[in-house]
Scaffold this motif. Structure first.
Motif, mmCIF file in Angstrom:
data_model
loop_
_atom_site.group_PDB
_atom_site.id
_atom_site.type_symbol
_atom_site.label_atom_id
_atom_site.label_comp_id
_atom_site.label_asym_id
_atom_site.label_seq_id
_atom_site.Cartn_x
_atom_site.Cartn_y
_atom_site.Cartn_z
ATOM 1 N N ALA A 56 48.744 46.256 59.385
ATOM 2 C CA ALA A 56 49.439 46.653 60.605
ATOM 3 C C ALA A 56 50.834 47.102 60.187
ATOM 4 O O ALA A 56 51.255 46.832 59.052
ATOM 5 C CB ALA A 56 49.520 45.488 61.586
ATOM 6 N N PRO A 57 51.562 47.791 61.052
ATOM 7 C CA PRO A 57 52.923 48.193 60.689
ATOM 8 C C PRO A 57 53.767 47.000 60.273
ATOM 9 O O PRO A 57 53.923 46.041 61.028
ATOM 10 C CB PRO A 57 53.452 48.829 61.982
ATOM 11 N N GLY A 58 54.251 47.017 59.033
ATOM 12 C CA GLY A 58 55.084 45.933 58.540
ATOM 13 C C GLY A 58 54.326 44.816 57.862
ATOM 14 O O GLY A 58 54.939 43.864 57.373
ATOM 15 N N VAL A 59 52.983 44.896 57.824
ATOM 16 C CA VAL A 59 52.182 43.847 57.200
ATOM 17 C C VAL A 59 51.238 44.477 56.177
ATOM 18 O O VAL A 59 50.389 45.296 56.532
ATOM 19 C CB VAL A 59 51.356 43.052 58.226
ATOM 20 N N THR A 60 51.398 44.095 54.916
ATOM 21 C CA THR A 60 50.550 44.606 53.837
ATOM 22 C C THR A 60 49.898 43.447 53.108
ATOM 23 O O THR A 60 50.554 42.461 52.776
ATOM 24 C CB THR A 60 51.373 45.437 52.836
ATOM 25 N N GLU A 61 48.604 43.568 52.879
ATOM 26 C CA GLU A 61 47.893 42.577 52.091
ATOM 27 C C GLU A 61 47.662 43.111 50.688
ATOM 28 O O GLU A 61 47.265 44.268 50.508
ATOM 29 C CB GLU A 61 46.549 42.233 52.722
ATOM 30 N N MET A 62 47.899 42.289 49.687
ATOM 31 C CA MET A 62 47.615 42.623 48.299
ATOM 32 C C MET A 62 46.473 41.740 47.809
ATOM 33 O O MET A 62 46.572 40.516 47.882
ATOM 34 C CB MET A 62 48.852 42.399 47.421
ATOM 35 N N GLN A 63 45.411 42.333 47.348
ATOM 36 C CA GLN A 63 44.328 41.597 46.722
ATOM 37 C C GLN A 63 44.483 41.762 45.213
ATOM 38 O O GLN A 63 44.370 42.866 44.688
ATOM 39 C CB GLN A 63 42.977 42.107 47.210
ATOM 40 N N LEU A 64 44.796 40.662 44.543
ATOM 41 C CA LEU A 64 45.146 40.690 43.126
ATOM 42 C C LEU A 64 44.115 39.926 42.310
ATOM 43 O O LEU A 64 43.588 38.895 42.759
ATOM 44 C CB LEU A 64 46.516 40.051 42.910
ATOM 45 N N VAL A 65 43.840 40.427 41.115
ATOM 46 C CA VAL A 65 43.026 39.706 40.146
ATOM 47 C C VAL A 65 43.853 39.567 38.876
ATOM 48 O O VAL A 65 44.330 40.560 38.335
ATOM 49 C CB VAL A 65 41.705 40.436 39.837
ATOM 50 N N THR A 66 44.054 38.326 38.442
ATOM 51 C CA THR A 66 44.831 38.071 37.233
ATOM 52 C C THR A 66 43.964 37.354 36.202
ATOM 53 O O THR A 66 42.900 36.825 36.517
ATOM 54 C CB THR A 66 46.075 37.219 37.536
ATOM 55 N N ASN A 67 44.469 37.327 34.971
ATOM 56 C CA ASN A 67 43.770 36.634 33.900
ATOM 57 C C ASN A 67 44.790 36.226 32.854
ATOM 58 O O ASN A 67 45.951 36.638 32.916
ATOM 59 C CB ASN A 67 42.698 37.536 33.272
ATOM 60 N N ASN A 68 44.377 35.372 31.927
ATOM 61 C CA ASN A 68 45.243 35.103 30.792
ATOM 62 C C ASN A 68 44.941 36.125 29.696
ATOM 63 O O ASN A 68 44.022 36.941 29.817
ATOM 64 C CB ASN A 68 45.078 33.661 30.283
ATOM 65 N N LYS A 69 45.714 36.099 28.627
ATOM 66 C CA LYS A 69 45.551 37.112 27.585
ATOM 67 C C LYS A 69 44.239 36.953 26.825
ATOM 68 O O LYS A 69 43.765 37.906 26.197
ATOM 69 C CB LYS A 69 46.747 37.065 26.637
ATOM 70 N N SER A 70 43.643 35.776 26.896
ATOM 71 C CA SER A 70 42.358 35.556 26.250
ATOM 72 C C SER A 70 41.191 36.024 27.122
ATOM 73 O O SER A 70 40.053 36.123 26.650
ATOM 74 C CB SER A 70 42.175 34.069 25.914
ATOM 75 N N GLY A 71 41.472 36.284 28.387
ATOM 76 C CA GLY A 71 40.447 36.787 29.289
ATOM 77 C C GLY A 71 39.478 35.746 29.804
ATOM 78 O O GLY A 71 38.390 36.089 30.289
ATOM 79 N N ASN A 72 39.842 34.473 29.766
ATOM 80 C CA ASN A 72 38.919 33.418 30.205
ATOM 81 C C ASN A 72 39.462 32.578 31.353
ATOM 82 O O ASN A 72 39.028 31.448 31.556
ATOM 83 C CB ASN A 72 38.557 32.517 29.025
ATOM 84 N N LYS A 76 41.407 35.206 41.508
ATOM 85 C CA LYS A 76 41.543 36.152 42.606
ATOM 86 C C LYS A 76 42.494 35.556 43.633
ATOM 87 O O LYS A 76 42.293 34.426 44.080
ATOM 88 C CB LYS A 76 40.183 36.444 43.234
ATOM 89 N N CYS A 77 43.528 36.298 43.956
ATOM 90 C CA CYS A 77 44.476 35.793 44.956
ATOM 91 C C CYS A 77 44.783 36.872 45.984
ATOM 92 O O CYS A 77 44.589 38.069 45.751
ATOM 93 C CB CYS A 77 45.752 35.259 44.296
ATOM 94 N N TYR A 78 45.252 36.419 47.119
ATOM 95 C CA TYR A 78 45.473 37.272 48.278
ATOM 96 C C TYR A 78 46.877 37.007 48.795
ATOM 97 O O TYR A 78 47.209 35.870 49.133
ATOM 98 C CB TYR A 78 44.432 36.966 49.353
ATOM 99 N N ALA A 79 47.690 38.052 48.847
ATOM 100 C CA ALA A 79 49.074 37.897 49.290
ATOM 101 C C ALA A 79 49.337 38.829 50.467
ATOM 102 O O ALA A 79 49.023 40.026 50.394
ATOM 103 C CB ALA A 79 50.038 38.202 48.149
ATOM 104 N N ALA A 80 49.884 38.300 51.537
ATOM 105 C CA ALA A 80 50.267 39.103 52.698
ATOM 106 C C ALA A 80 51.780 39.154 52.762
ATOM 107 O O ALA A 80 52.437 38.116 52.859
ATOM 108 C CB ALA A 80 49.706 38.509 53.975
ATOM 109 N N GLU A 81 52.337 40.347 52.675
ATOM 110 C CA GLU A 81 53.793 40.519 52.758
ATOM 111 C C GLU A 81 54.162 41.025 54.143
ATOM 112 O O GLU A 81 53.605 42.013 54.629
ATOM 113 C CB GLU A 81 54.288 41.491 51.689
ATOM 114 N N VAL A 82 55.101 40.345 54.771
ATOM 115 C CA VAL A 82 55.456 40.609 56.160
ATOM 116 C C VAL A 82 56.902 41.075 56.245
ATOM 117 O O VAL A 82 57.832 40.334 55.902
ATOM 118 C CB VAL A 82 55.286 39.353 57.027
#
Length: 284
Positions: A56-72, A76-82
């Motif tokens: 919505a105007p002013g609200v953005t969701e970020m769907q992020l996938v992170t890992n460590n350098k070994s890949g193990n 999955k995280c979800y961030a909503a910036e308002v």
């Protein structure tokens, strides 16, 4: 249900206190948005995927996938910036507070437990407004549903901060996170508590020490320098899809997203994010 003692700390399971609401007459379906800027990832962590959605105007969701350098250690995280503009309002909620279309009847008659999704639906039915993001917050006494920290709904205090920090929306519409020991003051319109701060003055707090290596689903809220609010929930206990974050990793991710102050809301099986009254992300 009577209001019993709240002296025992339990991990929250179902009770939702914190809901992000969009005051617009129609629901804005999520659509892919232009990335909001690069993320300077914490040391030892790698960003493998990112998709931004304009909820919505002013609200953005970020769907992020992170890992460590070994890949193990994929997470999955979800961030909503308002962006705290006139089109967006963050309100607290509890149980069946929004029980009718008559605001004079909105009240808490006793402690109880209620799912995040149920509370969001009650809000929609009672106000005619639209929910963009709903997420749970604070710990509570599982014997009666009494929150352990602050609970302020529409300017009325239902539970004191009781020595915990709290996230609040003030009467002027701005967001603050106040430290443990702060009293609830007259300028607070909405507030929910949490057990401890994760980030203070842009740095990780002692509560998020690297010595705690437990990987868990995590739920948090942070405030950026420009006043924007970030809600972030990380999936966990779901290897190899998502192993979860330590508290230190969670804190550093919030800093990477620009938060100067952040508070832990909840973790474990109750970590929930509801997006657009359509898609629920619930973590085991």
């Amino acid at each position: 249900m009577g209001r019993k003692s709240c002296s025992i700390r339990f991990r929250a399971l179902f009770m939702s206190i914190c809901m992000l609401l969009m005051f617009v007459p129609v629901y804005h379906a999520p659509k892919e948005a232009k990335a909001m800027g690069s993320i300077d990832m914490p040391e030892g962590m790698v960003l493998t995927s990112r998709t931004d959605y304009a909820l919505a105007p002013g609200v953005t969701e970020m769907q992020l996938v992170t890992n460590n350098k070994s890949g193990n250690a994929q997470v999955k995280c979800y961030a909503a910036e308002v962006n705290m503009n006139k089109n967006v309002k963050i309100v607290a909620n509890y149980g069946k507070y929004y029980k009718s279309q008559n605001p004079s009847e909105w009240d808490i008659s006793g402690w109880s437990m209620s799912r995040t999704t149920s509370q969001a639906k009650r809000y929609v039915n009672s106000t005619g407004k639209k929910v963009v993001i709903a997420t749970n917050g604070d710990y509570y006494n599982m014997s009666n549903g009494c929150p352990l920290g602050a609970l302020v709904l529409n300017g009325k205090t239902y539970h004191a901060a009781s020595g915990e920090p709290y996230f609040a929306i003030l009467n002027d519409g701005s967001a603050v996170i106040r430290e443990a020991g702060s009293e609830i003051t007259d300028d607070v319109d909405q507030a929910v508590g949490g057990p401890f701060l994760l980030v203070k003055d842009g740095k990780v707090t002692s509560a998020a020490s690297p010595s705690n290596t437990d990987l868990m689903p995590r739920n948090s809220v942070g405030i950026k320098k420009d006043g924007s609010v970030v809600f972030m929930v990380a999936d966990g206990r779901n290897a190899p899809r998502s192993v979860g974050y330590t508290l230190n990793e969670l804190a550093n991710m919030l800093i990477s997203l620009g938060c100067e102050t952040a508070m832990y809301l909840d973790g474990g099986g109750s970590a929930t994010m509801r997006q657009g009254m359509k898609d629920t992300v619930r973590f085991p």
